[in-house]
Design a protein around this motif. Structure first.
Motif, PDB file in Angstrom:
ATOM      1  N   ASP A   1      23.603   0.797  -1.881  1.00  0.00           N
ATOM      2  CA  ASP A   1      22.205   0.813  -2.310  1.00  0.00           C
ATOM      3  C   ASP A   1      21.352   0.039  -1.312  1.00  0.00           C
ATOM      4  O   ASP A   1      21.832  -0.840  -0.603  1.00  0.00           O
ATOM      5  CB  ASP A   1      22.051   0.167  -3.693  1.00  0.00           C
ATOM      6  CG  ASP A   1      22.825   0.904  -4.770  1.00  0.00           C
ATOM      7  OD1 ASP A   1      22.804   2.152  -4.750  1.00  0.00           O
ATOM      8  OD2 ASP A   1      23.451   0.227  -5.609  1.00  0.00           O
TER       9      ASP A   1
ATOM     10  N   VAL B   1      18.329  -2.588  -1.569  1.00  0.00           N
ATOM     11  CA  VAL B   1      17.747  -3.432  -2.617  1.00  0.00           C
ATOM     12  C   VAL B   1      16.662  -4.320  -2.030  1.00  0.00           C
ATOM     13  O   VAL B   1      16.646  -4.625  -0.836  1.00  0.00           O
ATOM     14  CB  VAL B   1      18.835  -4.304  -3.285  1.00  0.00           C
ATOM     15  CG1 VAL B   1      19.887  -3.428  -3.946  1.00  0.00           C
ATOM     16  CG2 VAL B   1      19.473  -5.260  -2.285  1.00  0.00           C
ATOM     17  N   ARG B   2      15.761  -4.707  -2.931  1.00  0.00           N
ATOM     18  CA  ARG B   2      14.743  -5.696  -2.592  1.00  0.00           C
ATOM     19  C   ARG B   2      14.557  -6.605  -3.799  1.00  0.00           C
ATOM     20  O   ARG B   2      14.278  -6.120  -4.902  1.00  0.00           O
ATOM     21  CB  ARG B   2      13.412  -5.034  -2.226  1.00  0.00           C
ATOM     22  CG  ARG B   2      12.360  -6.050  -1.785  1.00  0.00           C
ATOM     23  CD  ARG B   2      11.109  -5.384  -1.277  1.00  0.00           C
ATOM     24  NE  ARG B   2      10.187  -6.373  -0.747  1.00  0.00           N
ATOM     25  CZ  ARG B   2       8.969  -6.091  -0.258  1.00  0.00           C
ATOM     26  NH1 ARG B   2       8.560  -4.823  -0.225  1.00  0.00           N
ATOM     27  NH2 ARG B   2       8.207  -7.056   0.191  1.00  0.00           N
ATOM     28  N   ASP B   3      14.727  -7.893  -3.577  1.00  0.00           N
ATOM     29  CA  ASP B   3      14.652  -8.877  -4.669  1.00  0.00           C
ATOM     30  C   ASP B   3      15.590  -8.508  -5.810  1.00  0.00           C
ATOM     31  O   ASP B   3      15.268  -8.668  -6.990  1.00  0.00           O
ATOM     32  CB  ASP B   3      13.213  -9.000  -5.181  1.00  0.00           C
ATOM     33  CG  ASP B   3      12.257  -9.480  -4.111  1.00  0.00           C
ATOM     34  OD1 ASP B   3      12.692 -10.244  -3.236  1.00  0.00           O
ATOM     35  OD2 ASP B   3      11.076  -9.076  -4.142  1.00  0.00           O
ATOM     36  N   GLY B   4      16.761  -7.963  -5.467  1.00  0.00           N
ATOM     37  CA  GLY B   4      17.763  -7.618  -6.467  1.00  0.00           C
ATOM     38  C   GLY B   4      17.573  -6.264  -7.116  1.00  0.00           C
ATOM     39  O   GLY B   4      18.454  -5.803  -7.854  1.00  0.00           O
ATOM     40  N   ASP B   5      16.447  -5.609  -6.885  1.00  0.00           N
ATOM     41  CA  ASP B   5      16.186  -4.306  -7.497  1.00  0.00           C
ATOM     42  C   ASP B   5      16.582  -3.179  -6.538  1.00  0.00           C
ATOM     43  O   ASP B   5      16.293  -3.235  -5.331  1.00  0.00           O
ATOM     44  CB  ASP B   5      14.700  -4.157  -7.840  1.00  0.00           C
ATOM     45  CG  ASP B   5      14.253  -5.171  -8.882  1.00  0.00           C
ATOM     46  OD1 ASP B   5      15.077  -5.509  -9.757  1.00  0.00           O
ATOM     47  OD2 ASP B   5      13.092  -5.629  -8.817  1.00  0.00           O
TER      48      ASP B   5
ATOM     49  N   VAL C   1      16.126   0.207  -4.786  1.00  0.00           N
ATOM     50  CA  VAL C   1      15.046   1.138  -4.474  1.00  0.00           C
ATOM     51  C   VAL C   1      15.578   2.494  -4.021  1.00  0.00           C
ATOM     52  O   VAL C   1      14.885   3.506  -4.109  1.00  0.00           O
ATOM     53  CB  VAL C   1      14.094   0.556  -3.398  1.00  0.00           C
ATOM     54  CG1 VAL C   1      13.432  -0.712  -3.895  1.00  0.00           C
ATOM     55  CG2 VAL C   1      14.834   0.302  -2.091  1.00  0.00           C
TER      56      VAL C   1
ATOM     57  N   ASP D   1      12.225   5.819  -1.351  1.00  0.00           N
ATOM     58  CA  ASP D   1      12.966   5.490  -2.563  1.00  0.00           C
ATOM     59  C   ASP D   1      13.620   6.744  -3.131  1.00  0.00           C
ATOM     60  O   ASP D   1      13.581   7.820  -2.510  1.00  0.00           O
ATOM     61  CB  ASP D   1      12.049   4.800  -3.581  1.00  0.00           C
ATOM     62  CG  ASP D   1      10.885   5.687  -4.027  1.00  0.00           C
ATOM     63  OD1 ASP D   1      10.945   6.932  -3.836  1.00  0.00           O
ATOM     64  OD2 ASP D   1       9.903   5.146  -4.574  1.00  0.00           O
TER      65      ASP D   1
ATOM     66  N   TYR E   1      14.221  -5.472   3.292  1.00  0.00           N
ATOM     67  CA  TYR E   1      15.179  -4.864   2.367  1.00  0.00           C
ATOM     68  C   TYR E   1      16.586  -5.183   2.874  1.00  0.00           C
ATOM     69  O   TYR E   1      16.770  -5.509   4.047  1.00  0.00           O
ATOM     70  CB  TYR E   1      14.977  -3.348   2.289  1.00  0.00           C
ATOM     71  CG  TYR E   1      13.639  -2.957   1.699  1.00  0.00           C
ATOM     72  CD1 TYR E   1      13.515  -2.599   0.357  1.00  0.00           C
ATOM     73  CD2 TYR E   1      12.484  -2.954   2.488  1.00  0.00           C
ATOM     74  CE1 TYR E   1      12.289  -2.249  -0.186  1.00  0.00           C
ATOM     75  CE2 TYR E   1      11.252  -2.616   1.946  1.00  0.00           C
ATOM     76  CZ  TYR E   1      11.162  -2.265   0.613  1.00  0.00           C
ATOM     77  OH  TYR E   1       9.936  -1.927   0.076  1.00  0.00           O
TER      78      TYR E   1
END
Length: 312
Positions: free
Chosen positions: A70, A72-76, A78, A101, A112
């Protein structure tokens, strides 16, 4: 028994903490299941339509496993790049991300990270290689352009135009001549100069007027708007007029424009040299049409000299 419960709870917590610490220390001593990580481009632009509009991520596995990858950015999450891919031991994993995304939209600017989930080992590793998305073009402006008239004849006098520029971020600048790239500056400094010697595509340009612009490409591949065009003139040698009328043996004067120390002239059967400025000569003794030629190296300027008898 109730009075021993707090002590038992504390003891259990201490044991759990010790086990967690031991497990953590073992993980530190265990080689990472991922090695040989490669992320060649640290910054890219999904909208530049250039070689850096995607980013590649590569690594190898020490043991066979099934992967999910994956962004991710700040744990999320995308974007999910890989789902349930089996990779053999020592196998090389190579994926590409286009900066979009899962819905196909260009993501926001910023850093990211790739995240790899190893299903069989039940481990998740966030790669330490940040990837920066940058979609904002640089801005460049001219700070200097001189001289506006020059003579790139290789004699060391007035052979170049100096173009100064300033950028709002590190980028590589190019000088455009009539819309075509003529010089590409090395380095990515935010301030500097470009020297132009009147050449384009490896060839010297003829005399004339040329439009100069500067554009810049940043680290991500975004291209700036060119600066407003400025006009310069290539002039090797020029005469103040191209037609002179006089009487036989009369004196003539013509302005010679050149940056050379001396110019060569020829009129009829006579020839000589003189410094640039006002060239003063005596006209031929007989009536007729003659050509005054003034030269600097291989470059020449000409004027017609019309010698007429005075009217009776």
């Amino acid at each position: 028994m109730a009075r021993y419960a707090p002590a038992a709870l504390v003891a259990a917590l201490l044991v759990a903490t010790a086990l967690a610490f031991t497990y953590t220390e073992q993980l530190k001593l265990t080689p990472s299941p991922i090695f040989g990580t490669r992320v060649p481009a640290k910054t890219f632009s999904p909208v530049c339509r250039c070689d850096t509009d995607t980013v590649t991520i590569g690594f190898r596995l020490r043991e066979a496993d099934r992967l999910e990858i994956d962004i991710v950015r700040d744990g999320d999450v995308v974007r999910r790049l890989v789902r349930d891919r089996d990779v053999p031991r020592g196998g090389y994993v190579h994926v590409r991300w286009n900066g979009r995304d899962d819905a196909g939209r260009v993501v926001a600017e910023g850093p990211y990270r790739p995240r790899v989930r190893l299903e069989r080992q039940r481990r998740t590793i966030v790669l330490p290689n940040p990837i920066v998305v940058d979609t904002t073009p640089p801005r460049v402006r001219l700070t200097r352009l001189a001289p506006r008239v020059f003579s790139p004849d290789g004699n060391g006098r007035g052979d170049r135009v100096v173009v100064g520029y300033r950028l709002d971020e590190p980028a590589r600048v190019s000088l455009l001549v009539d819309g075509e790239r003529a010089v590409r500056k090395k380095g990515q400094k935010t301030e500097g100069t470009i020297d132009w010697y009147g050449r384009r595509a490896g060839r010297s340009l003829p005399r004339g007027r040329y439009r100069l612009e500067v554009e810049a490409v940043d680290l991500a591949g975004n291209t700036s708007r060119p600066t407003p065009a400025r006009t310069v003139v290539i002039r090797y040698v020029a005469l103040g007029r191209d037609r002179i009328e006089t009487r036989p043996g009369g004196r003539i004067a013509v302005l010679v424009l050149a940056d050379a120390a001396n110019v060569a002239w020829k009129l009829g059967a006579r020839a000589g040299s003189a410094p640039p400025g006002t060239l003063r000569l005596r006209a031929p003794l007989r009536p007729g049409r003659f050509t005054l030629t003034v030269a600097v190296g291989e470059h020449r300027a000409r004027a017609a000299v019309i010698v007429r008898e005075p009217a009776p």
